[in-house]
Design a protein around this motif. Structure first.
Motif, PDB file in Angstrom:
ATOM      1  N   UNK A 260       0.730  -1.308  -0.083  1.00 26.05           N
ATOM      2  CA  UNK A 260      -0.116  -0.013  -0.037  1.00 26.05           C
ATOM      3  C   UNK A 260       0.956   1.153  -0.074  1.00 26.05           C
ATOM      4  N   UNK A 261       0.191   2.303  -0.153  1.00 26.29           N
ATOM      5  CA  UNK A 261       0.887   3.627  -0.392  1.00 26.29           C
ATOM      6  C   UNK A 261       2.105   4.027   1.031  1.00 26.29           C
ATOM      7  N   UNK A 262       3.202   4.453   0.738  1.00 28.62           N
ATOM      8  CA  UNK A 262       4.282   5.019   1.954  1.00 28.62           C
ATOM      9  C   UNK A 262       4.010   6.153   1.956  1.00 28.62           C
ATOM     10  N   UNK A 263       4.146   7.021   3.203  1.00 31.22           N
ATOM     11  CA  UNK A 263       4.119   8.208   3.541  1.00 31.22           C
ATOM     12  C   UNK A 263       5.489   8.666   4.078  1.00 31.22           C
ATOM     13  N   UNK A 264       6.171   9.796   3.445  1.00 32.23           N
ATOM     14  CA  UNK A 264       7.214  10.504   4.295  1.00 32.23           C
ATOM     15  C   UNK A 264       6.690  11.535   4.760  1.00 32.23           C
ATOM     16  N   UNK A 265       6.990  11.589   6.198  1.00 31.22           N
ATOM     17  CA  UNK A 265       6.557  12.788   7.048  1.00 31.22           C
ATOM     18  C   UNK A 265       7.390  13.754   7.034  1.00 31.22           C
TER      19      UNK A 265
END
Length: 324
Positions: free
Chosen positions: A33-38
């Motif tokens: 699933x999508x990965x998020x870079x905070x």
């Protein structure tokens, strides 16, 4: 006389085996699933630029979308506080910085996270020396101009930063001490908004890490670099040492996961990010920012961050920055 295994025992064994198999499959399938870079800063600054530089090639390497999520405020602390509450499953990464993960513990009495225990270091990305910049229309053309003006009008001039505890704040505090001058600190929610106000002439100077684009575009004028030697990207700009006010200041950037992240996920991300750091186009883009590529293993990054937390204790103390 031997007895057949009890049905309940056999069922338990089958369930355990199935769970183990599923667990192995789940990490083998990571990511699905999508990965998020905070990014714990507003858009436009060096941290944001690095995250966006890596997002697309990392998406291609991992086979899923990678998006950047900016959550600025309090010198990167608010976004980092949010990050440590995320699941440690590899789907939310932090673009960590020396400001949030080394300096902040010495600047905030109630930080809201442990800079060591609440993180799983993945890889060190790069280090960028700070560069003093002024608006293009500023009458100042040298460090001596600035020091002289500040001594003649104590408290009149301002320097911007990405927030309390950010590399710009600490560099400015170091400069005040090194030059023995009084200039006023104006914190923002990120270096992007601060740089915009600097370009507009609402601030007098910044000692920033992400200004090369604005320098090349003629919007900002470089005065000095806070490194031990001149930057390849700015060969004509003297170091602070050469300009007569000795000081060194830089910021580092890396990727982290929340504490107790699975070793397989850390290793996968470390491998892919190290590959990206070796790509000529990414190395060139980082070099264009004045950055020195780092890379290495997750354990090396973990040791590095622990040593930096200790080192920044002295930097913060020497800067005279008050604890919030």
């Amino acid at each position: 006389m031997t007895h057949a295994p009890h049905p309940f025992t056999r069922r338990n064994a089958l369930v355990a085996a199935a769970l183990c198999a599923l667990s192995g499959l789940s990490w083998a399938a990571y990511p699905d699933k999508p990965i998020k870079i905070m990014v714990p800063w507003a858009a436009g600054g060096a941290t944001d630029q690095i995250a966006r530089m890596l997002a697309q090639p990392l998406s291609q390497a991992m086979g899923v979308p990678v998006v950047v999520d900016n959550k600025g405020g309090a010198g990167g602390v608010i976004g980092t506080q949010t990050f440590v509450k995320e699941k440690a499953d590899g789907y939310v990464l932090l673009l960590a910085t020396s400001s949030t993960n080394a300096a902040a513990p010495h600047l905030y009495s109630k930080l809201g996270f442990d800079p060591a225990a609440d993180f799983s270091p993945v890889v060190a990305l790069c280090e960028i020396p700070n560069v003093m910049v002024v608006p293009a229309k500023s009458p100042w053309n040298s460090l001596k101009d600035i020091v002289s003006a500040a001594k003649q009008a104590p408290g009149k001039f301002t320097y911007g930063s990405a927030g309390i505890g950010g590399s710009q704040h600490l560099a400015g505090a170091q400069f005040k001490t090194a030059a023995n001058i009084d200039i006023q600190h104006v914190p923002y929610k990120g270096s992007g908004p601060a740089a915009q106000d600097l370009i507009a002439g609402h601030l007098d100077l910044m000692i920033d890490t992400g200004s090369l684009g604005s320098i090349r575009g003629g919007l900002l004028k470089p005065i000095a670099v806070a490194s031990s030697k001149r930057l390849t990207a700015l060969p004509q700009v003297p170091t602070f040492n050469e300009a007569g006010t000795p000081m060194l200041a830089s910021a580092w950037y890396g990727v982290m996961l929340p504490a107790r992240a699975p070793a397989e996920v850390v290793e996968r991300l470390n491998t892919e990010l190290n590959k990206l750091l070796k790509q000529p186009d990414i190395r060139q883009r980082l070099s264009d920012m004045g950055a020195e590529v780092m890379g290495g293993t997750s354990s090396e990054f973990a040791k590095f961050t622990l040593s930096e937390i200790k080192r920044y204790e002295g930097i913060v103390k020497d800067s005279g920055a008050p604890k919030e």
